[in-house]
Scaffold this active site. Structure first.
Site, PDB file in Angstrom:
ATOM      1  CG  HIS A 395      -0.306   0.595   2.461  1.00 62.51           C
ATOM      2  ND1 HIS A 395       0.868   0.122   3.010  1.00 62.51           N
ATOM      3  CD2 HIS A 395      -0.694   1.625   3.250  1.00 62.51           C
ATOM      4  CE1 HIS A 395       1.159   0.832   4.097  1.00 62.51           C
ATOM      5  NE2 HIS A 395       0.237   1.739   4.263  1.00 62.51           N
ATOM      6  CB  ALA A 397       7.619   3.470   0.964  1.00 61.87           C
TER       7      ALA A 397
HETATM    8  N1  LIG Z   1       3.726  10.439  -2.289  1.00 66.57           N
HETATM    9  C1  LIG Z   1       3.679  10.512  -0.951  1.00 66.57           C
HETATM   10  N2  LIG Z   1       3.637   9.373  -0.217  1.00 66.57           N
HETATM   11  C2  LIG Z   1       3.579   9.461   1.109  1.00 66.57           C
HETATM   12  C3  LIG Z   1       3.566  10.698   1.778  1.00 66.57           C
HETATM   13  N3  LIG Z   1       3.465  10.462   3.116  1.00 66.57           N
HETATM   14  C4  LIG Z   1       3.411   9.124   3.265  1.00 66.57           C
HETATM   15  N4  LIG Z   1       3.473   8.505   2.058  1.00 66.57           N
HETATM   16  C5  LIG Z   1       3.372   7.070   1.757  1.00 66.57           C
HETATM   17  O1  LIG Z   1       2.037   6.660   2.039  1.00 66.57           O
HETATM   18  C6  LIG Z   1       2.081   5.332   2.530  1.00 66.57           C
HETATM   19  C7  LIG Z   1       0.782   4.981   3.185  1.00 66.57           C
HETATM   20  O2  LIG Z   1       0.709   5.499   4.477  1.00 66.57           O
HETATM   21  P1  LIG Z   1      -0.250   4.865   5.615  1.00 66.57           P
HETATM   22  O3  LIG Z   1      -0.318   5.925   6.632  1.00 66.57           O
HETATM   23  O4  LIG Z   1      -1.536   4.604   4.981  1.00 66.57           O
HETATM   24  O5  LIG Z   1       0.387   3.617   6.129  1.00 66.57           O
HETATM   25  C8  LIG Z   1       3.299   5.343   3.412  1.00 66.57           C
HETATM   26  O6  LIG Z   1       3.775   4.031   3.638  1.00 66.57           O
HETATM   27  C9  LIG Z   1       4.259   6.157   2.576  1.00 66.57           C
HETATM   28  O7  LIG Z   1       4.989   5.326   1.717  1.00 66.57           O
HETATM   29  C10 LIG Z   1       3.620  11.884   0.986  1.00 66.57           C
HETATM   30  O8  LIG Z   1       3.604  13.035   1.493  1.00 66.57           O
HETATM   31  N5  LIG Z   1       3.670  11.736  -0.354  1.00 66.57           N
HETATM   32 MN    MN Z   2      -3.304   5.288   4.513  1.00 63.50          MN
END
Ligand SMILES: Nc1nc2c(ncn2[C@@H]2O[C@H](COP(=O)(O)O)[C@@H](O)[C@H]2O)c(=O)[nH]1
Ligand code: MN
Ligand code: MN
Length: 472
Positions: A395, A397
């Site tokens: 879902h 990184a």
């Molecule tokens: N493109 C961006 N991706 C982001 C940012 N902040 C977080 N993230 C990515 O979102 C996933 C999902 O988060 P979750 O809270 O649902 O677990 C997280 O693992 C990051 O990889 C952003 O500002 N921009």
């Molecule tokens: Mn989320």
């Protein structure tokens, strides 16, 4: 925790008491969690003890420690064989998810207008911990309509167009929402937040398509190299959080009565068919609809800004949740079984030909939206036939540093200046808030996607890079 390497992207935790099924971890060796700092593999084994669990307890390549279940965990239980539902298997931000929109605009055309667009998006996007929302509901009846109708209700009220619904999971709303199962406290917390981003990891990002890996599928999704996109990541705000809190407590109390014993109280659960199980699923579905309406409203507001500032509209590619339990039919051991599939920090990834896809996406498969970080990039993937883990993939990184560790790792450097030096426009969030969210706080999204593809969970379609971010 002993791991057996089955293949380069697949590790097994052998079943041992009280596990009912093995654990399966889809990751490269370098993505495996550091067991000294992160107990998510132990959590994979704990989840494997749940009554009615089918196949295995799965971990996606972005797996990391979570409440009870790991984030990046998938577990399916057999509804007709005493299978349980667990609020910790969905998480506190029920139906948190991602929406991707495209503009008929090349990044070079946007460049001179980017600052104005970012200022306007920032002004139009309520964010942060507290109140403030795009939509001021008329009262409880209208909130109930949101809880029942999700994006469909938002579109009915003029916040979007019918085409949007064809590009939303479940056509914009799950049908089994039961607002009567949502506590007054949850209603109170959600009432003034419909159409707001939230804080921390939630964002609205202007991006550009940097690379296309599969031209025909990208074309079917409406994506081409250089194109401007908008990605929105948010969920069900205080309403979902309160529902999770309420039902963890409620299930803790009745587990004994149902003869359920779990190795961690955070795995509180109840049989899907029990009073408590049905009540949770009804409340969870209401929160899922709230989250979908939330993303619909924020996207509508962003679309108005794009039209005003660039003369181009935003078209929805797809909207998908990554924190949800769904009742789905799957082929298991030569038969079809009705399963409660928990995806927590995991994305459904329907393969080409799946009947739940809209006609125009059926040949390509479901768009899977994977945010990476505000400083690196994000991906669009698609589902593949015959994938393990009940049509699920990663879902995001996935975090590797706690918020505190991320701040310390920044050594006081100015995160806004660092991002702007990379030509990424930043709006919102305090200096500390940004420091908590810098790319180093997350795994390498390209390595995660590589592992997910290598494990046969999905296929790459395109990579997106950030041009500007409104951070919660
Ligand atoms: N493109 C961006 N991706 C982001 C940012 N902040 C977080 N993230 C990515 O979102 C996933 C999902 O988060 P979750 O809270 O649902 O677990 C997280 O693992 C990051 O990889 C952003 O500002 N921009
Ligand atoms: Mn989320
Ligand atoms: Mn969230």
């Amino acid at each position: 925790m002993e791991l057996v390497e089955e293949s380069p992207y697949r590790f097994r935790i052998d079943r041992h008491d009280p596990m009912r099924v093995p654990g399966l971890v889809f990751a490269s060796r370098s993505l495996l969690p550091d067991t000294r700092a992160d107990r998510s593999l132990e959590q994979v084994a704990n989840v494997a003890t749940l009554p009615g669990i089918v196949g295995a307890s799965y971990a996606m390549p972005d797996v990391h420690w979570g409440y009870g279940f790991p984030i990046g965990g998938v577990a399916a239980t057999d509804v007709e064989a005493g299978g349980v539902v667990s609020p910790g298997g969905v998480g506190f931000d029920i139906s948190c998810g991602v929406r991707l929109l495209t503009a008929d605009l090349h990044r070079d055309e946007l460049r001179p207008r980017l600052d104005a667009v970012m200022d306007a998006l920032s002004a139009a996007t309520p964010r942060g911990m507290g109140r403030g929302a795009v939509w001021h509901l008329t009262g409880r009846d209208e909130l109930d309509a949101v809880l029942r109708g999700g994006s469909r209700y938002a579109v009915e009220r003029g916040f979007g167009v019918e085409r949007d619904l064809h590009r939303c999971e479940d056509y914009g709303a799950v049908h089994d929402a039961d607002p009567a199962q949502v506590s007054e406290r949850a209603i109170e917390r959600g009432a003034r937040q419909v159409g707001s981003l939230g804080s921390g990891n939630h964002f609205l990002e202007v991006q550009a398509v940097e690379q296309v890996y599969d031209e025909p599928v990208a074309e079917a999704f409406g994506l081409r190299a250089g194109q401007v996109c908008v990605m929105i990541h948010c969920g069900s705000r205080g309403l979902g959080h309160q529902i999770c809190t309420d039902y963890v407590r409620a299930m803790e109390k009745v587990m004994g009565r149902h003869g359920i014993h779990v190795p961690d109280r955070q795995l509180a659960c109840a049989p899907v068919g029990s009073h408590e199980g049905r009540a949770y699923l009804g409340a969870m579905a209401a929160a899922a609809n709230y989250a979908r309406a939330n993303r619909q409203l924020l996207a509508h507001a962003a679309g108005q800004i794009f039209e005003r500032e660039t003369g181009r509209r935003l078209d929805l590619v797809y909207d998908i949740s990554h924190n949800l339990a769904k009742i789905e039919d799957h082929a298991v051991d030569g038969g079809t079984r009705r399963l409660c599939v928990h995806r927590k920090g995991a994305t459904r990834a329907l393969p080409p030909g799946h009947p739940d896809l809209p006609d125009e996406l059926r040949a390509a498969g479901q768009p899977v939206l994977i945010p990476g970080s505000m400083g690196t990039g994000s991906y669009v993937l698609t589902g593949v036939a015959g994938a393990p883990a009940f049509a699920s993939t990663c879902h995001g990184a996935g975090r590797v540093q706690s918020r505190k560790q991320a701040v310390a790792a920044g050594h006081g450097a100015d995160p806004r200046a660092q991002l702007e030096a990379q030509d990424i426009a930043v709006r919102g969030a305090s200096r500390r808030g940004l420091a908590e969210e810098m790319p180093a706080a997350y795994k390498d999204v390209s390595a995660v996607v590589e592992a997910a593809e290598g494990a046969g969970l999905c296929r790459k379609v395109a990579r997106l890079v950030p041009l500007g971010v409104v951070k919660g």
